[in-house]
Scaffold this active site. Structure first.
Site: not given
Length: 346
Positions: A160, A196, A198, A285
């Site tokens: 991120h 991931d 996200h 995740d």
């Protein structure tokens, strides 16, 4: 498979974040790394090695020098202002409404260089971030020297973090730095495949106008999930990077059948690009028990992911990203790595 990790990465601890209307203990905590290393030892994946100290020269090709200087000094600035606890922002510049200035206040700097209030600084943050960066670079160097695969246990994670911003627990974009290191050593093309939950908005931003790094991501639909403002299917790259950014957003409740179909599409795009090395932004995740995610993969699925990644036949660098079901994160992270290793041996 060799794992690169330093105990220094545990110094980023005790930080808080703002989540769902409350200040809570950070989901990205030291137990993630300890569960993963314990599982590595339990299954005999391979040695866990300390990273070699690395300069920030490669990182400066990914991140702005001013941003790197800030994250290295943020805790000192916070402390010098008489603050304690976790350094978190509370004010951000509105788009197009303020001057392009670099303010003096630590509170202003925290807002200028961040996209959310999840990525706090504590006393050991910079040391841990630097050691995580060193792990990624050291692992990339092992790939350069001939290793087929390597795992950089990067904690804090990185995908991120963009050119000049942090967010989502990420400060330095470890996968992006590793990709640049590989290119500098002679790779002509590198793919970053982000699995991931996200979207890796920082990775996308860094390489969006470049054609030497393909960025492929399958993730939760940003209309309903973090990071909200990036990760849409129509974001395909720009200029020299047009067509080399591929987003595959998926709805809440995605199960293995849906996710595997998206992975097959992603792998087809990677094969078409033909990279010399694949960097996996390795987040787990997507697990059904993850506390901040809403996909439905189970323990049994993660070795299958590793086997499919092995099918690419390229050198592969795994770089840890997310995964917050702490009791299960070691099983799932190592499940992918073991599945990859088992497939390579067959």
């Amino acid at each position: 498979m060799k794992t690169i990790f330093s105990p220094i990465q545990l110094k980023h601890q005790g930080q808080f974040e703002f989540y769902n209307g409350a200040v809570v203990e950070g989901y990205e905590n030291t137990s993630r790394a300890t569960f993963i290393t314990s599982r590595i030892e339990e299954v005999g994946l391979g040695p866990v090695l300390n990273p070699r100290p690395q300069s920030l020269d490669t990182a400066r090709r990914i991140h702005s020098p001013a941003y790197l200087d800030f994250i290295a000094s943020a805790w000192r600035l916070w402390r010098d202002a008489g603050r304690t606890g976790t350094a978190l922002p509370y004010a951000w510049p509105a788009r197009g409404r303020y001057k392009d200035v670099t303010p003096d206040s630590i509170d202003a700097l925290l807002g200028q260089y961040s996209i959310d209030a999840s990525t706090g600084f504590v006393e050991g943050t910079w040391e841990a971030v630097k050691a995580s960066h060193d792990a990624a670079v050291t692992a990339a160097d092992l790939i350069i020297k001939g290793e087929q695969a390597c795992f950089a246990l990067c904690r804090p994670p990185g995908h991120h973090a963009g050119t000049d911003f942090n967010g989502g627990y990420c400060f330095v974009n470890n996968a992006a730095v590793a990709a640049q290191r590989l290119l500098d050593a002679g790779a002509s093309r590198v793919t970053i495949l982000d699995i991931d939950y996200h979207h890796g908005n920082g990775t996308q931003e860094i390489f969006y106008a470049r054609g030497d790094v393909q960025v492929v991501s399958l993730h939760a639909d940003p209309r309903n999930d973090y990071p909200f403002f990036a990760g849409y299917a129509d974001e395909r790259g720009s200029g020299g990077g047009e067509g080399f950014n591929i987003n595959i957003p998926l709805p809440h409740g995605t199960d293995w059948a849906q996710w595997e179909g998206a992975l097959e599409f992603a792998l087809g795009s990677v094969r078409q690009f033909g990279p010399d090395v694949v960097v996996i932004s390795h987040g787990v995740d997507t697990f059904e028990g993850d506390p901040i995610s809403r996909f439905r993969l189970s323990h049994d699925h993660f070795p299958l992911i590793g086997a499919q990644l092995a099918g690419l036949g390229t050198k592969t660098l795994f770089v840890l990203e997310g995964g917050y079901a702490v009791e299960d994160v070691g099983i799932n992270v190592v499940g992918v790595l073991s599945g990859y290793e088992d497939a390579i041996r067959r």
